[in-house]
Design a protein around this motif. Structure first.
Motif, PDB file in Angstrom:
ATOM      1  N   ILE A   1     -42.252   2.423 -21.589  1.00  0.00           N
ATOM      2  CA  ILE A   1     -43.318   3.212 -22.215  1.00  0.00           C
ATOM      3  C   ILE A   1     -43.486   2.824 -23.680  1.00  0.00           C
ATOM      4  O   ILE A   1     -44.602   2.658 -24.181  1.00  0.00           O
ATOM      5  CB  ILE A   1     -43.008   4.716 -22.090  1.00  0.00           C
ATOM      6  CG1 ILE A   1     -43.090   5.142 -20.616  1.00  0.00           C
ATOM      7  CG2 ILE A   1     -43.973   5.541 -22.926  1.00  0.00           C
ATOM      8  CD1 ILE A   1     -42.645   6.560 -20.373  1.00  0.00           C
ATOM      9  N   ILE A   2     -42.344   2.675 -24.374  1.00  0.00           N
ATOM     10  CA  ILE A   2     -42.400   2.296 -25.795  1.00  0.00           C
ATOM     11  C   ILE A   2     -43.025   0.914 -25.967  1.00  0.00           C
ATOM     12  O   ILE A   2     -43.860   0.692 -26.843  1.00  0.00           O
ATOM     13  CB  ILE A   2     -40.994   2.341 -26.411  1.00  0.00           C
ATOM     14  CG1 ILE A   2     -40.504   3.792 -26.483  1.00  0.00           C
ATOM     15  CG2 ILE A   2     -40.987   1.716 -27.797  1.00  0.00           C
ATOM     16  CD1 ILE A   2     -39.088   3.932 -26.965  1.00  0.00           C
ATOM     17  N   LEU A   3     -42.620  -0.027 -25.098  1.00  0.00           N
ATOM     18  CA  LEU A   3     -43.182  -1.378 -25.193  1.00  0.00           C
ATOM     19  C   LEU A   3     -44.672  -1.371 -24.905  1.00  0.00           C
ATOM     20  O   LEU A   3     -45.446  -2.085 -25.567  1.00  0.00           O
ATOM     21  CB  LEU A   3     -42.456  -2.309 -24.217  1.00  0.00           C
ATOM     22  CG  LEU A   3     -41.008  -2.665 -24.565  1.00  0.00           C
ATOM     23  CD1 LEU A   3     -40.392  -3.497 -23.468  1.00  0.00           C
ATOM     24  CD2 LEU A   3     -40.954  -3.422 -25.886  1.00  0.00           C
ATOM     25  N   GLU A   4     -45.088  -0.573 -23.921  1.00  0.00           N
ATOM     26  CA  GLU A   4     -46.517  -0.485 -23.621  1.00  0.00           C
ATOM     27  C   GLU A   4     -47.285   0.080 -24.808  1.00  0.00           C
ATOM     28  O   GLU A   4     -48.378  -0.395 -25.141  1.00  0.00           O
ATOM     29  CB  GLU A   4     -46.736   0.382 -22.382  1.00  0.00           C
ATOM     30  CG  GLU A   4     -46.287  -0.288 -21.081  1.00  0.00           C
ATOM     31  CD  GLU A   4     -46.423   0.638 -19.888  1.00  0.00           C
ATOM     32  OE1 GLU A   4     -46.685   1.842 -20.092  1.00  0.00           O
ATOM     33  OE2 GLU A   4     -46.261   0.155 -18.741  1.00  0.00           O
ATOM     34  N   ASN A   5     -46.723   1.093 -25.448  1.00  0.00           N
ATOM     35  CA  ASN A   5     -47.374   1.656 -26.635  1.00  0.00           C
ATOM     36  C   ASN A   5     -47.458   0.639 -27.767  1.00  0.00           C
ATOM     37  O   ASN A   5     -48.461   0.559 -28.481  1.00  0.00           O
ATOM     38  CB  ASN A   5     -46.629   2.911 -27.106  1.00  0.00           C
ATOM     39  CG  ASN A   5     -46.755   4.061 -26.129  1.00  0.00           C
ATOM     40  OD1 ASN A   5     -47.718   4.131 -25.362  1.00  0.00           O
ATOM     41  ND2 ASN A   5     -45.798   4.978 -26.151  1.00  0.00           N
ATOM     42  N   GLN A   6     -46.367  -0.122 -27.911  1.00  0.00           N
ATOM     43  CA  GLN A   6     -46.371  -1.130 -28.967  1.00  0.00           C
ATOM     44  C   GLN A   6     -47.393  -2.230 -28.689  1.00  0.00           C
ATOM     45  O   GLN A   6     -48.068  -2.718 -29.599  1.00  0.00           O
ATOM     46  CB  GLN A   6     -44.981  -1.724 -29.118  1.00  0.00           C
ATOM     47  CG  GLN A   6     -43.974  -0.757 -29.717  1.00  0.00           C
ATOM     48  CD  GLN A   6     -42.573  -1.328 -29.758  1.00  0.00           C
ATOM     49  OE1 GLN A   6     -42.298  -2.370 -29.155  1.00  0.00           O
ATOM     50  NE2 GLN A   6     -41.691  -0.654 -30.460  1.00  0.00           N
ATOM     51  N   ILE A   7     -47.517  -2.603 -27.416  1.00  0.00           N
ATOM     52  CA  ILE A   7     -48.517  -3.617 -27.065  1.00  0.00           C
ATOM     53  C   ILE A   7     -49.918  -3.094 -27.357  1.00  0.00           C
ATOM     54  O   ILE A   7     -50.768  -3.815 -27.889  1.00  0.00           O
ATOM     55  CB  ILE A   7     -48.375  -4.005 -25.583  1.00  0.00           C
ATOM     56  CG1 ILE A   7     -47.056  -4.774 -25.359  1.00  0.00           C
ATOM     57  CG2 ILE A   7     -49.545  -4.871 -25.140  1.00  0.00           C
ATOM     58  CD1 ILE A   7     -46.749  -5.043 -23.913  1.00  0.00           C
ATOM     59  N   THR A   8     -50.160  -1.824 -27.016  1.00  0.00           N
ATOM     60  CA  THR A   8     -51.469  -1.219 -27.301  1.00  0.00           C
ATOM     61  C   THR A   8     -51.746  -1.203 -28.804  1.00  0.00           C
ATOM     62  O   THR A   8     -52.865  -1.525 -29.255  1.00  0.00           O
ATOM     63  CB  THR A   8     -51.516   0.214 -26.739  1.00  0.00           C
ATOM     64  OG1 THR A   8     -51.248   0.182 -25.334  1.00  0.00           O
ATOM     65  CG2 THR A   8     -52.879   0.838 -26.982  1.00  0.00           C
ATOM     66  N   GLN A   9     -50.712  -0.823 -29.594  1.00  0.00           N
ATOM     67  CA  GLN A   9     -50.883  -0.813 -31.046  1.00  0.00           C
ATOM     68  C   GLN A   9     -51.162  -2.218 -31.584  1.00  0.00           C
ATOM     69  O   GLN A   9     -52.002  -2.400 -32.469  1.00  0.00           O
ATOM     70  CB  GLN A   9     -49.633  -0.242 -31.710  1.00  0.00           C
ATOM     71  CG  GLN A   9     -49.409   1.242 -31.448  1.00  0.00           C
ATOM     72  CD  GLN A   9     -48.118   1.739 -32.061  1.00  0.00           C
ATOM     73  OE1 GLN A   9     -47.446   1.022 -32.796  1.00  0.00           O
ATOM     74  NE2 GLN A   9     -47.771   2.980 -31.765  1.00  0.00           N
TER      75      GLN A   9
END
Length: 480
Positions: free
Chosen positions: A259-267
């Motif tokens: 989830i954190i990696l997905e959020n970071q990719i989105t950012q």
């Protein structure tokens, strides 16, 4: 003969039990004397001396004495664990109850071999009654069978104990030593059941019939097989339940990381889109520069008075416009430009007066780090730096806060360092040497540094965290 062999067996059992305690306890907690060389062997010998000193306290073999000896031994182990090992009370309860349960279940699982030895002795007794076996041969055979049964039972008991402990240790994921939380309840349920079963068997082991003590197993021979089977089932349940919970915890951590990696990719995608928009603005200004020059040229050729002031004002407005559009970070890489620029703008909005510096950070073509990985390193590192500065400003409203990003080469290694203000509080370290999160939900927080380390290890490097007073430095090393 059998008494001497039993004494020797007891000595060997106590030594091996001390080794098992250090093998198991040492995986979850550090001995208080861990800085002393060969502390594990000192642990083994200390437990051996404790067991030998307390071995003569209980001579009777009635049910009450057997139960009292179990409870007393458990309390001694708990006191030993409290004094000898570091860690919180939940962890020590887990270690003691788990060890005692596995040891007792191993004993019950091996107890069925006494039935075979007893059956052979009955056959020899019948042969002596028929005068086919002499008294001298009978005594020798009885001693030999007694020693053999005791040896086999001891080997099976401690083999099962060590195998179960090894499975649990192997199933344990890398986590902070000396600490256990609410999950201890899940671990203690099957282990507690094992201790209660052992207590029940000890309590019912000796019954009195017509004033004569009789073993429960002699009254019900089927128990020679039922109780060992029950013990093996419980032993397997303890090991499997621990492994299942550990796998569930690892799966939750992986999901949190995802989830954190997905959020970071989105950012990162948003930051790159923002940076692209900024680049378009700069290209637009360059495109319009010719028109500006044409206007300036026409103004210069005017002969009316007072036009110089108009020229100066026009120049001032144009310079201000260009400065606003070119307010970006230059690192030599589009992804790092986007990430650093986005994080710096966020920090400037959230923390008044923060000093941000990335002048000494540059990614050259010699550094072959994938854009995704450099984004993970910078995003997580800067997030932690911003949080540290915010915490420091909360505690000291007038404190000087800053974040400095730099890079440099040393031999064949490339270093990325993020230095930031820090409130100076002591940070506990995990097994990997990385600081643990100070937030309550450590299952979710504290993953950022792990992700940074994964990226560094991927390129043959590592991560180091350096605390010097009110300065915290995250140093990421990768091969060039």
């Amino acid at each position: 003969m059998i008494d001497q062999f039993a004494r020797l067996t007891e000595i060997l059992q106590n030594l091996f039990e001390g080794y098992c305690i250090q093998f198991f306890f040492g995986r979850f907690a550090e001995p208080r004397l861990h800085k002393i060389k060969n502390a594990q062997w000192i642990t083994c010998m200390v437990w051996f001396l404790i067991k030998m000193a307390g071995g003569n306290l209980f001579h009777d073999t009635d049910s009450v004495t057997l139960v009292v000896s179990l409870l007393f031994g458990t309390m001694v182990l708990f006191v030993f664990c409290m004094c000898w090992y570091q860690g919180n009370i939940q962890l020590k309860l887990f270690l003691v109850i788990q060890f005692v349960s596995l040891r007792e279940l191993g004993f019950l699982a091996a107890y069925s071999f006494l039935y075979f030895g007893k059956s052979l002795m009955d056959m020899l007794a019948d042969g002596m009654g028929d005068s086919t076996v002499s008294v001298e041969s009978f005594l020798i055979a009885v001693n030999a069978l007694g020693c053999l049964s005791l040896a086999i039972m001891s080997v099976i008991k401690y083999a099962l104990l060590f195998a179960a402990l090894k499975k649990i240790v192997k199933s344990c994921h890398d986590r902070e030593k000396g600490r256990m939380g609410k999950e201890v309840i899940f671990y203690l349920l099957p282990a507690g059941a094992g201790v209660l079963v052992s207590t029940l068997v000890r309590l019912l082991l000796v019954t009195v019939a017509d004033g004569v003590p009789v073993l429960l197993f002699d009254s019900y021979p089927a128990l020679y097989f039922i109780i060992p089977m029950l013990a093996l089932v419980l032993l397997g349940a303890i090991v499997c339940s621990f492994r299942i919970y550990q796998d569930m915890t690892a799966l939750q951590e992986e999901q949190a990381e995802k989830i954190i990696l997905e959020n970071q990719i989105t950012q990162m995608q948003h930051s790159m889109a923002e940076m692209e928009h900024l680049y378009d603005g700069i290209r637009s200004v360059r495109h319009d520069m010719r028109n500006h020059m044409t206007v300036l040229q026409n103004l210069l050729w005017k002969e009316e008075g007072g036009e110089n002031e108009e020229i100066r004002q026009y120049f001032a407005d144009m310079v201000q416009s260009v400065e606003l559009l070119d307010n970006r970070v230059h690192t030599g890489n589009a992804v790092s430009d986007a990430v650093v620029g986005s994080k710096f703008r966020y920090a400037a909005k959230q923390i008044e007066g923060i000093l941000l510096d990335a002048e000494s950070f540059m990614l050259s073509n010699a550094v072959t780090i994938q854009s995704y990985d450099i984004g993970i390193i910078l995003s997580n590192g800067l997030d932690n730096a911003i949080e540290a500065c915010m915490r420091m400003r909360e505690r000291q409203s007038d404190a000087r806060v800053y974040i400095t990003l730099r890079s440099f080469h040393a031999k064949n290694m490339f270093f990325i360092e993020i230095e930031n203000s820090f409130d100076g509080r002591e940070l506990p370290r995990g097994d990997g040497g990385l600081p643990l999160s100070t937030k309550e939900d450590q299952e979710v927080h504290g993953i950022g540094l792990k992700n940074i380390r994964k990226c560094a290890v991927k390129y043959g490097g590592d991560v180091d965290c350096i605390v010097e007073g009110n300065k915290f430095t995250l140093s990421v090393m990768v091969k060039r």
